[in-house]
Scaffold this active site. Structure first.
Site, PDB file in Angstrom:
ATOM      1  N   ASP A   1     -71.058  36.233  90.573  1.00 27.68           N
ATOM      2  CA  ASP A   1     -71.214  37.212  91.646  1.00 27.68           C
ATOM      3  C   ASP A   1     -69.835  37.753  92.016  1.00 27.68           C
ATOM      4  O   ASP A   1     -68.957  37.003  92.446  1.00 27.68           O
ATOM      5  CB  ASP A   1     -71.859  36.525  92.854  1.00 27.68           C
ATOM      6  CG  ASP A   1     -72.082  37.464  94.033  1.00 27.68           C
ATOM      7  OD1 ASP A   1     -71.439  38.531  94.091  1.00 27.68           O
ATOM      8  OD2 ASP A   1     -72.902  37.137  94.902  1.00 27.68           O
TER       9      ASP A   1
ATOM     10  N   ASP B   1     -66.274  47.778  92.908  1.00 30.06           N
ATOM     11  CA  ASP B   1     -67.160  48.937  92.672  1.00 30.06           C
ATOM     12  C   ASP B   1     -68.548  48.471  92.236  1.00 30.06           C
ATOM     13  O   ASP B   1     -68.943  48.628  91.086  1.00 30.06           O
ATOM     14  CB  ASP B   1     -66.544  49.924  91.675  1.00 30.06           C
ATOM     15  CG  ASP B   1     -66.319  49.327  90.309  1.00 30.06           C
ATOM     16  OD1 ASP B   1     -66.145  48.102  90.221  1.00 30.06           O
ATOM     17  OD2 ASP B   1     -66.332  50.082  89.322  1.00 30.06           O
TER      18      ASP B   1
END
Length: 280
Positions: free
Chosen positions: A143, A164
């Site tokens: 993650d 992003d």
């Protein structure tokens, strides 16, 4: 939910803006000999074939990188970025687009390091294979937001953190703010570069309001719009929010944004702006 594939959008106007800012920040960090960390929270596949079914289906790169990479009047601010694009397209035909990890790989020095994260099961193996021979890089399937806790601060106490996410889920707009706040607690002198899409302007206003509420200072906003705001058309603009920007970045983007807007948006719609969300 991991349906987003950047291969549909590689080289579009949003990538041009993001990678212009990324390359200018990296070049600024290289002005000192001391090493730095490049951390990419949502790194993608690394390299994109512009002749692939995904890229051809949308054709977004034709209105992005294809419009600028061979221009004779290229501004100096774009040289580092465009030289990387040309490195991957030595035949003179635009066949490949380098994502942010590959741009970093070519621009970073031997003493610098890369920390790259990608969770998508199709993109992660591609990214890992791109960097398997690069001893400066560590590639993880994890993650990306968690990396802002786990990997900061770097030993060198210098770094660029590029954030992003795909914004597939509306919660990403809150996750970027909480992730930056967590990272900033650990590494307040780092440069944080957050990319965002403008699909619904209200989401961006809310995200910026939440970012202001963290109390973080020195937040610069750079935005390039190809169309006016709309709630019907999909992405009309994109932007970069940079915390602790290098001192030259504001002027560099003021220099180059009008040129980019004129080449990417020949119709002249939209806007190109550089402004401070929070000054020093």
């Amino acid at each position: 939910m991991l349906s987003y594939r950047h291969s549909f959008h590689a080289g579009n106007h949003a990538d041009v803006l993001k990678h212009t800012v990324q390359s200018l920040i990296i070049e600024s960090l290289k002005e000192k000999d001391k090493p730095f960390l490049y951390l990419d929270t949502h790194a993608g596949a690394g390299r994109y074939q512009l002749g692939s079914e995904h890229a051809e289906r949308t054709g977004e790169y034709l209105e992005g990188i294809a419009r600028i990479w061979q221009q004779d009047d290229l501004p100096a601010e774009l040289e580092a970025y465009i030289n990387v694009v040309k490195h991957f397209n030595r035949s003179g035909q635009l066949r490949y687009y380098p994502g942010s990890p590959l741009i970093a790989r070519l621009l970073l020095r031997e003493q610098d390091s890369l920390q790259l994260t990608e969770l998508h099961p199709s993109d992660y193996p591609l990214l890992r294979s791109e960097f398997q021979k690069d001893s400066r890089a560590r590639v993880e399937k994890a993650d990306g937001f968690q990396q802002l806790k786990a990997k900061l601060p770097p030993v060198s106490r210098r770094g660029l953190i590029l954030i992003d996410p795909p914004y597939e889920m509306k919660t990403d707009y809150q996750a970027v703010v909480s992730g930056i706040a967590e990272g900033y607690k650990r590494f307040a002198t780092g440069i944080y570069a957050l990319w965002y899409p403008v699909v619904l302007r209200q989401q961006i206003k809310r995200m910026i309001h939440d970012l202001e509420a963290t109390g973080i200072r020195k937040i610069l906003q750079i935005e390039l719009a190809v169309l006016p705001d709309s709630d019907r058309r999909g992405m009309t603009a994109s932007g970069m929010i940079v915390i602790n920007p290098p001192w030259k970045l504001e002027q560099q983007m003021n220099n180059v944004l009008p040129w980019l807007h004129s080449k990417l948006v020949p119709a002249g719609t939209g806007h190109a702006t550089v402004s401070w969300i929070v000054p020093e």
